[in-house]
Design an enzyme around this catalytic site. Sequence first.
Site, PDB file in Angstrom:
ATOM      1  N   SER A   1       0.832  -1.183   0.000  1.00  0.00           N
ATOM      2  CA  SER A   1       0.000   0.000   0.000  1.00  0.00           C
ATOM      3  C   SER A   1       0.868   1.233   0.000  1.00  0.00           C
ATOM      4  O   SER A   1       2.047   1.207   0.318  1.00  0.00           O
ATOM      5  CB  SER A   1      -0.882  -0.002   1.240  1.00  0.00           C
ATOM      6  OG  SER A   1      -0.068   0.111   2.390  1.00  0.00           O
ATOM      7  N   LYS A   2       0.220   2.297  -0.380  1.00  0.00           N
ATOM      8  CA  LYS A   2       0.906   3.575  -0.424  1.00  0.00           C
ATOM      9  C   LYS A   2       1.096   4.028   1.007  1.00  0.00           C
ATOM     10  O   LYS A   2       0.171   4.376   1.696  1.00  0.00           O
ATOM     11  CB  LYS A   2      -0.030   4.565  -1.102  1.00  0.00           C
ATOM     12  CG  LYS A   2       0.687   5.481  -2.036  1.00  0.00           C
ATOM     13  CD  LYS A   2      -0.327   6.341  -2.719  1.00  0.00           C
ATOM     14  CE  LYS A   2       0.023   6.568  -4.177  1.00  0.00           C
ATOM     15  NZ  LYS A   2       1.016   5.752  -4.763  1.00  0.00           N
ATOM     16  N   ARG A   3       2.262   3.977   1.464  1.00  0.00           N
ATOM     17  CA  ARG A   3       2.451   4.483   2.811  1.00  0.00           C
ATOM     18  C   ARG A   3       3.889   4.912   2.947  1.00  0.00           C
ATOM     19  O   ARG A   3       4.761   4.530   2.185  1.00  0.00           O
ATOM     20  CB  ARG A   3       2.101   3.419   3.835  1.00  0.00           C
ATOM     21  CG  ARG A   3       3.020   2.227   3.743  1.00  0.00           C
ATOM     22  CD  ARG A   3       2.939   1.435   4.999  1.00  0.00           C
ATOM     23  NE  ARG A   3       4.089   0.554   5.066  1.00  0.00           N
ATOM     24  CZ  ARG A   3       4.171  -0.469   5.901  1.00  0.00           C
ATOM     25  NH1 ARG A   3       3.188  -0.727   6.694  1.00  0.00           N
ATOM     26  NH2 ARG A   3       5.238  -1.213   5.923  1.00  0.00           N
TER      27      ARG A   3
ATOM     28  N   GLU B   1       2.409   4.949 -11.922  1.00  0.00           N
ATOM     29  CA  GLU B   1       3.564   5.580 -11.276  1.00  0.00           C
ATOM     30  C   GLU B   1       4.869   4.940 -11.749  1.00  0.00           C
ATOM     31  O   GLU B   1       5.853   5.628 -11.994  1.00  0.00           O
ATOM     32  CB  GLU B   1       3.452   5.452  -9.756  1.00  0.00           C
ATOM     33  CG  GLU B   1       2.329   6.270  -9.165  1.00  0.00           C
ATOM     34  CD  GLU B   1       2.117   6.002  -7.681  1.00  0.00           C
ATOM     35  OE1 GLU B   1       1.694   6.926  -6.979  1.00  0.00           O
ATOM     36  OE2 GLU B   1       2.364   4.862  -7.220  1.00  0.00           O
TER      37      GLU B   1
END
Length: 632
Positions: A391-393, A411
């Site tokens: 996940s984006k973190r 991306e």
Amino acid sequence: MGARLRERDADPGRLAAADVHRQHLRAHLRGARLRRRPGVPAAPRLHRVARVPRGVGGAGLRRLADRDRGRHLPPGADVRQHRGGAPAPPGHRDLAAADQLRRVERAGRADGDRARPERAGAPQAAGVRVTTGTGMPAAGVRVRIAPSPTGYMHVGTARTALFNWLFARQQGGAFVLRVEDTDRTRLVPDAIDDLMAGLRWLGIAPDEGPGIGGDAGPYLQSERLAIYRPYAERLVAEGHAYRCFCSADRLRGVREARQSAGQKIGYDRHCRDLPPEAGARRAAAGEPHVVRLKMPLAGAATLHDVLRGAIVFDVAEIEDVVLVKTDGFPTYHFAVVVDDHLMGITHVLRADEWIPSAPIQLQLYACFGWDEPVWAHLPLVLNPDGGGKMSKRKTVGPDGRPLEQMTLVREYRAAGYLPEAMFNFLARLGWSYSGAEEVFSRAQAIERFRVEDVKPSPAAWNPEKLDWLNGVYIRGLEPDDLAARLAPFFERAGLAADLARLRAVVPLIQPRIETLADAPGLVDFLWADAVAPALEELVPKGLDAASTAGLLAAAEATLGALAAWDHAAIDAALRALAAERGLKAGVAFQPIRLAIAGRSVAPPLFETLEVLGRDATLARLAAARARLAAQP
RNA sequence: GCCCCCAUCGUCUAGGGGACCAGGACAUCACCCUUUCAAGGUGAAGACGGGGGUUCGAAUCCCCCUGGGGGUACCA
């Protein structure tokens, strides 16, 4: 019997229930022939195949085939017979026997890997359909991905898509895209475009799907509402589902109360026993309601997973889930079953996270009397540190600065990763082409891919390896090709990117970049009007400002007098110059590099000078010399 | 909490009862090559989570524990 059944030894009741359930299911499978929509060709089913490696019976058969290679199987041999009607295998009671069974399973699996060609001519046992026992791709395989357009394409989605695509290509089957846009509150308008762009970029575009067409459409669930309705009605009419009029408020209260009381199920089945006529009446009067699945109160549901064997669930722990929402849209559980069936999906290869909801879907298949697809739950993609679904973190970069983990296909594309590298990398997450080869082509992957070989354990994303792989692919590119791919990245960096110039620059950077986006920063000084190296850097150790200036002046003179402007000539001239002045190459070239590039780390000097051109080279040497001379 | 899945170097993996004092790749380190940086070459270090079983023999089969992950919605 699947592997996990043995783990239930302690609970014979549960086991018995599992058996009963399986017999039920089998009765369904035998009795109810697949009803197909006209236009959708009947697809030969493969699920025995996939299950064989794990099923004891199947493994037994394989082992037989292995041991008595060339000997024909008994004509009556039927996998289902072996796994089905027989009493529980001794393994349930007897550890040694269980051990034996395990071994048999393993043997079966190994045999499946190795013995394929040898077994090519062997007649198949009745009722057993083997994928490619003949070496020919089995026609009719249909797989799908079913993402919901609630955001841009995640790399995990890409990996699932890739495995589906690989399997479809390898089996000569169809890869279908179905968009599950039943959550109207979370729609992202251009999510589908992004998804399609991502799939095309990776070279794994679907054969059927929205905007592509196909015989099983529409491929947008929001356009299939009329299709689901009769199925929901049928479930209600047959007593497999019921209308529920509970308000969201009541539901929340009930859930909280039950959870704090330690109850397993959040919904109290308040409306389950409402008389159907009453339900129908209230619904007809326009009272808002949902349709819920009437889950059996006891029993077992068995999920046969290609990668994990049999997984047994206690259905008593499964809630009466919502099938149709108040807004009339189906929920995932309902739509996925109806659509997979209607679209003739033969194999469901989806992410691990769906395992817990499988019994709901199994129940629906049983209610409808439909044949299940073959299930394979693919391992999740984890964050680089292994801590959770990717996940984006925020993580911490190598430089100690906070960094955001990239999770979107777009991306990576924008960051200058090559689709072929991404393909290769994604395929290696949970699957290996061989014990030794890391780099392989699409064609090779298609040839070798087997769902059974996917590792069941989750895999952490490895950014360094992706970078390395990308570098490998970049180095393998034809220079013209690389130049073309580089163009947008130079443009984005504000460097005028005409192809001829880029082509000239390619040799300077090809072995030095890991992503396309790395390139401009390596050679941007070639685009600059002038560079300004730090004075203190310009003077190498062992030299002073005056001698450095002298060196630069000599270089200027030598290069200015050069007959041909190419790197070989420059090389010879500059080396001669260094020798003349009694300097080691490393010492002599560094000030020149600084003068030309403005920094100490740059592509090889002679090639760089050739690309820079004589005029600019001489001008930069002169400028640096002048600055040194101006030193106090 | 409950349910489910998973378990070999830091990471991705090979392995499927003896061929394993565990092989490859990335990353790391060293050396070589070298005009800097890369690339390339050579080498080093680095793992079967723990405990019980089964077996002549276990990384491999079974159980428990531990650890990690997932699920627990009128989301998918």
